[in-house]
Design an enzyme around this catalytic site. Sequence first.
Site, mmCIF file in Angstrom:
data_model
loop_
_atom_site.group_PDB
_atom_site.id
_atom_site.type_symbol
_atom_site.label_atom_id
_atom_site.label_comp_id
_atom_site.label_asym_id
_atom_site.label_seq_id
_atom_site.Cartn_x
_atom_site.Cartn_y
_atom_site.Cartn_z
ATOM 1 N N ARG A 1 42.169 28.519 29.088
ATOM 2 C CA ARG A 1 43.265 27.583 29.394
ATOM 3 C C ARG A 1 43.337 27.289 30.886
ATOM 4 O O ARG A 1 43.571 26.149 31.290
ATOM 5 C CB ARG A 1 44.597 28.159 28.887
ATOM 6 C CG ARG A 1 44.680 28.131 27.368
ATOM 7 C CD ARG A 1 45.790 29.018 26.858
ATOM 8 N NE ARG A 1 47.096 28.538 27.209
ATOM 9 C CZ ARG A 1 48.176 29.311 27.299
ATOM 10 N NH1 ARG A 1 48.075 30.609 27.084
ATOM 11 N NH2 ARG A 1 49.340 28.795 27.599
ATOM 12 N N LYS B 1 57.247 25.991 33.299
ATOM 13 C CA LYS B 1 57.643 24.640 32.880
ATOM 14 C C LYS B 1 58.715 24.693 31.792
ATOM 15 O O LYS B 1 59.703 23.970 31.851
ATOM 16 C CB LYS B 1 56.428 23.839 32.353
ATOM 17 C CG LYS B 1 55.312 23.659 33.371
ATOM 18 C CD LYS B 1 54.236 22.706 32.878
ATOM 19 C CE LYS B 1 53.424 23.216 31.697
ATOM 20 N NZ LYS B 1 52.558 24.366 32.027
ATOM 21 N N ARG C 1 54.444 37.610 28.926
ATOM 22 C CA ARG C 1 54.940 36.714 27.875
ATOM 23 C C ARG C 1 54.327 37.066 26.524
ATOM 24 O O ARG C 1 54.997 36.989 25.499
ATOM 25 C CB ARG C 1 54.618 35.255 28.235
ATOM 26 C CG ARG C 1 55.159 34.262 27.207
ATOM 27 C CD ARG C 1 55.071 32.828 27.690
ATOM 28 N NE ARG C 1 53.754 32.247 27.513
ATOM 29 C CZ ARG C 1 53.452 31.000 27.911
ATOM 30 N NH1 ARG C 1 54.337 30.259 28.512
ATOM 31 N NH2 ARG C 1 52.246 30.520 27.707
ATOM 32 N N ARG D 1 48.031 15.811 30.549
ATOM 33 C CA ARG D 1 47.133 16.876 30.985
ATOM 34 C C ARG D 1 45.768 16.325 31.369
ATOM 35 O O ARG D 1 44.887 17.106 31.753
ATOM 36 C CB ARG D 1 46.951 17.885 29.860
ATOM 37 C CG ARG D 1 47.804 19.150 29.993
ATOM 38 C CD ARG D 1 47.579 19.939 28.740
ATOM 39 N NE ARG D 1 47.802 21.343 28.841
ATOM 40 C CZ ARG D 1 48.883 21.961 28.380
ATOM 41 N NH1 ARG D 1 49.875 21.267 27.872
ATOM 42 N NH2 ARG D 1 48.957 23.271 28.424
ATOM 43 N N ARG E 1 51.862 34.652 21.068
ATOM 44 C CA ARG E 1 50.951 33.512 21.052
ATOM 45 C C ARG E 1 49.509 33.975 21.226
ATOM 46 O O ARG E 1 49.181 34.641 22.211
ATOM 47 C CB ARG E 1 51.315 32.540 22.191
ATOM 48 C CG ARG E 1 52.367 31.534 21.792
ATOM 49 C CD ARG E 1 52.765 30.665 22.954
ATOM 50 N NE ARG E 1 51.673 29.885 23.519
ATOM 51 C CZ ARG E 1 51.845 28.936 24.434
ATOM 52 N NH1 ARG E 1 53.049 28.665 24.870
ATOM 53 N NH2 ARG E 1 50.810 28.272 24.904
#
Length: 190
Positions: free
Chosen positions: A145, A14, A128, A89, A134
């Site tokens: 998640r 995204k 990532r 969401r 993160r």
Amino acid sequence: MFNLVIFGPPGAGKGTQSAKIIDEFNLAHISTGDMFRMHISQNTELGLKVKELLAEGILVPDSVTINMLEEEVNSKPDVAGFIFDGFPRTVKQAQALDEFLTEKGAKIDLVLQLEVTEEEIKKRIAERQKVSGRADDDASKLIKRIDEYFQKTVHVLPYYEQQGKLVKVKGIGDIEEIYAHISKEIAAFF
Ligand code: AMP
């Protein structure tokens, strides 16, 4: 005004595709995840409130998220439109967004769903994390998640499908090829 929702699970691309959309089309990018991370890094009141939730990969309550988003939209009255990334969401957020935009004489025009498999998501997020640092990209948090996505977020898809706004885009493969498809869908509105 043209308003787009870019939709997909964590790691769907995204953010990557939003950056390309902004380059080509004159839209303001709103990523609720980025906004929360900014509040956390600046130790704001909101940041302190949501810090733990983000660290655990749990969705922030609707009322908090909706308020933050509406304030952000209101602070940009002169833009040609928005890309909503990571919002809505939940169905409640989608309904709130519709009501909010209707009051402004605007609407969501298009919802692009990036389709990726769970296996691909796990692979991408592991990559990532090496650069993002993160905490919620950690494999143990990613499970939560993904769980939140399938428990709460997927229901947003039929909501937009019923409105005839949903377009699915293959999210696996060459980034430029994926973008070419996205660009064509958006260009049809201009
Ligand atoms: P993201 O960067 O979009 O993956 O979002 C990171 C985290 O921010 C999520 O795991 C949630 O904790 C929180 N968050 C972002 N957007 C929303 C939203 N629309 N509703 C609730 N929580 C959100």
